[in-house]
Design a protein around this motif. Structure first.
Motif, mmCIF file in Angstrom:
data_model
loop_
_atom_site.group_PDB
_atom_site.id
_atom_site.type_symbol
_atom_site.label_atom_id
_atom_site.label_comp_id
_atom_site.label_asym_id
_atom_site.label_seq_id
_atom_site.Cartn_x
_atom_site.Cartn_y
_atom_site.Cartn_z
ATOM 1 N N UNK A 49 6.134 5.759 0.300
ATOM 2 C CA UNK A 49 5.140 6.591 -0.387
ATOM 3 C C UNK A 49 5.611 8.037 -0.467
ATOM 4 N N UNK A 50 6.101 8.572 0.634
ATOM 5 C CA UNK A 50 6.529 9.977 0.646
ATOM 6 C C UNK A 50 7.746 10.183 -0.267
ATOM 7 N N UNK A 51 8.596 9.157 -0.375
ATOM 8 C CA UNK A 51 9.792 9.270 -1.203
ATOM 9 C C UNK A 51 9.492 9.084 -2.688
ATOM 10 N N UNK A 52 8.629 8.095 -3.000
ATOM 11 C CA UNK A 52 8.465 7.705 -4.406
ATOM 12 C C UNK A 52 7.054 7.922 -4.946
ATOM 13 N N UNK A 53 6.090 8.180 -4.077
ATOM 14 C CA UNK A 53 4.710 8.325 -4.524
ATOM 15 C C UNK A 53 4.029 6.981 -4.761
ATOM 16 N N UNK A 54 4.775 5.915 -4.529
ATOM 17 C CA UNK A 54 4.218 4.582 -4.752
ATOM 18 C C UNK A 54 3.699 4.012 -3.433
ATOM 19 N N UNK A 55 2.453 3.508 -3.448
ATOM 20 C CA UNK A 55 1.881 2.982 -2.207
ATOM 21 C C UNK A 55 2.186 1.488 -2.083
ATOM 22 N N UNK A 56 1.747 0.736 -3.071
ATOM 23 C CA UNK A 56 1.896 -0.724 -2.974
ATOM 24 C C UNK A 56 2.001 -1.277 -4.394
ATOM 25 N N UNK A 57 3.214 -1.593 -4.841
ATOM 26 C CA UNK A 57 3.370 -2.114 -6.195
ATOM 27 C C UNK A 57 2.638 -3.454 -6.351
ATOM 28 N N UNK A 58 2.054 -3.667 -7.512
ATOM 29 C CA UNK A 58 1.380 -4.950 -7.769
ATOM 30 C C UNK A 58 2.344 -6.122 -7.663
ATOM 31 N N UNK A 59 3.624 -5.850 -7.964
ATOM 32 C CA UNK A 59 4.613 -6.939 -7.888
ATOM 33 C C UNK A 59 4.718 -7.474 -6.461
ATOM 34 N N UNK A 60 4.548 -6.597 -5.479
ATOM 35 C CA UNK A 60 4.617 -7.046 -4.079
ATOM 36 C C UNK A 60 3.445 -7.978 -3.785
ATOM 37 N N UNK A 61 2.261 -7.591 -4.263
ATOM 38 C CA UNK A 61 1.092 -8.451 -4.042
ATOM 39 C C UNK A 61 1.292 -9.821 -4.687
ATOM 40 N N UNK A 62 1.898 -9.805 -5.876
ATOM 41 C CA UNK A 62 2.168 -11.088 -6.556
ATOM 42 C C UNK A 62 3.132 -11.936 -5.732
ATOM 43 N N UNK A 63 4.140 -11.292 -5.172
ATOM 44 C CA UNK A 63 5.103 -12.040 -4.338
ATOM 45 C C UNK A 63 4.452 -12.549 -3.053
ATOM 46 N N UNK A 64 3.543 -11.755 -2.491
ATOM 47 C CA UNK A 64 2.829 -12.192 -1.285
ATOM 48 C C UNK A 64 2.117 -13.519 -1.519
ATOM 49 N N UNK A 65 1.596 -13.672 -2.735
ATOM 50 C CA UNK A 65 0.819 -14.885 -3.037
ATOM 51 C C UNK A 65 1.665 -16.153 -2.938
ATOM 52 N N UNK A 66 2.980 -15.975 -3.028
ATOM 53 C CA UNK A 66 3.868 -17.151 -2.970
ATOM 54 C C UNK A 66 4.408 -17.409 -1.554
ATOM 55 N N UNK A 67 3.997 -16.583 -0.599
ATOM 56 C CA UNK A 67 4.481 -16.744 0.770
ATOM 57 C C UNK A 67 3.538 -17.662 1.558
ATOM 58 N N UNK A 68 3.994 -18.065 2.742
ATOM 59 C CA UNK A 68 3.106 -18.837 3.612
ATOM 60 C C UNK A 68 2.277 -17.934 4.516
ATOM 61 N N UNK A 69 2.804 -16.768 4.843
ATOM 62 C CA UNK A 69 2.055 -15.809 5.664
ATOM 63 C C UNK A 69 2.737 -14.448 5.608
ATOM 64 N N UNK A 70 1.999 -13.439 6.066
ATOM 65 C CA UNK A 70 2.515 -12.062 6.093
ATOM 66 C C UNK A 70 2.434 -11.553 7.528
ATOM 67 N N UNK A 71 3.522 -10.912 7.963
ATOM 68 C CA UNK A 71 3.572 -10.382 9.321
ATOM 69 C C UNK A 71 3.743 -8.869 9.234
#
Ligand code: IPM
Ligand code: MN
Length: 354
Positions: A49-71
């Protein structure tokens, strides 16, 4: 051999250090119980966030949906204004993946200092099931005439029956299956004042219990009273179900009676989808990089993750290993820098026991 896709969000501060130890222990369990974990690393958090101003790209959320779990390790940085990362990463993930349960086991392990006089491990062993996507956290409300003397702000406790029902069903099922003698589900709310929202929770609790869970005892506490009973008589509880904000507050109190944030783990659970597991402690900036933070909460969160993935034996082995290490009395304190061991040494000890 079962294989699981795990998204890693080590995050900020001491997050990466505790995640590393959690993975060490999970790897030991995977070797013993013959399953495999495949990791994908995501560098979300304050640094990005401090480097790019980006908090959480939607693409990451989309990829999360294909995982079995998040740690997850930890999110937060002294240079970032409070709220940005909490809302933009944690809450965004909870909402996007509909992780509508926050599961918080509250267990005092043997050998752990408890701030309550005369209470031991046999007294503190319950679970809080916090509704995790509704209530005040939905953000319904707003502000008008901002900055004037007449400014008005609202943030509304919103609950639809389906949202209460799915949480209640999870809580009853959990209580039914939990290995305890009490088989009791305590609803925590404030129905004496919140006569709309509270009453909805009270009716759903009773209706569902009477109809489908006759073998589970029904119990009720007002939330203010519950904070007293947590201190005075924690042995009363088996499973607690509560709405979002009350759950947020009472689970911090619960963490301190189980020995503090060094041991408190939680799961953001979508029973039909992808869940996220985390140690409850924050990013602890002042301890970062010193190898002195306690990794036990992250290790326990890893155990919860394996349990949810269906590796119950591995989860039990991790819990037993944590119990053994703590019961040995070697770890002097759960606080960072006071354990008598480094972060990596504690990870090694638990991994060896597994
Ligand atoms: C928690 C935290 C979060 C919450 C914050 C960081 C948004 O306090 O997981 O308990 O309020 O739910
Ligand atoms: Mn909280």
């Amino acid at each position: 051999m079962n294989k699981y896709k795990i998204a890693l969000m080590p995050g900020d501060g001491t997050g990466p250090e505790v995640v590393k130890e959690g993975l060490k222990v999970m790897e030991a369990a995977a070797a013993k119980f013959n399953f495999k974990l495949d990791y994908t690393d995501y560098d979300v958090g304050a640094i990005r966030y401090l480097k790019t101003g980006e908090v959480m790209p939607d693409s990451v959320l989309e990829e999360f949906k294909k995982q079995d779990a998040i740690y997850l390790g930890a999110i937060g940085h002294p240079d970032v204004k409070p709220g940005i990362l909490e809302l933009g990463i944690l809450l965004k993930t909870r909402f996007a993946l509909d992780q509508y349960i926050n599961l918080r086991p509250v267990k005092l392990y043997p050998g752990v200092d408890c701030p309550l006089k005369g209470k031991g491990p046999e007294d503190i062993d319950f679970v809080v099931i916090r509704e995790n996507t509704g209530g005040i956290y939905t953000g319904v409300g707003g502000v008008v005439q901002k900055g004037t003397p007449y400014e008005i702000a609202t943030q509304v406790m919103v609950y639809g029956r389906p949202v209460v029902e799915r949480c209640m069903k999870y809580a009853y099922e959990y209580t039914k299956k939990r290995n305890s003698k009490k088989k009791m589900l305590t609803l925590v709310h404030k129905c004496n004042v919140l006569t709309h929202c509270g009453d909805l929770w009270v009716r759903v609790h009773k209706e569902m219990g009477d109809k489908d869970y006759k073998d589970v005892k029904q119990d009720y506490n007002h939330v203010d009273a519950a904070t007293m009973w947590f201190v005075k008589q924690p042995e009363w509880y088996d499973v607690i179900v509560t709405e979002n904000l009350f759950g947020d507050i009472i689970t911090d109190l619960a963490a301190i009676i189980q020995g503090g944030l060094g041991i408190a783990a939680g799961g953001n659970i979508n029973p039909e989808g992808v869940s996220m597991f985390e140690p409850m402690g924050g990013s602890a900036p002042k301890y970062t990089g010193k190898n002195i933070i306690n990794p036990l909460a992250a290790i326990c969160a890893g155990g919860m993750m394996l349990d949810t993935l269906g590796e119950g034996k591995a989860a039990k082995a991790i819990d037993s290993a944590v119990t053994k290490v703590l019961a040995s009395g070697k770890i002097k304190s759960l606080a960072a820098g006071k354990m008598g061991f480094s972060t990596t040494e504690v990870g090694d000890m638990v991994a060896r026991e597994v």
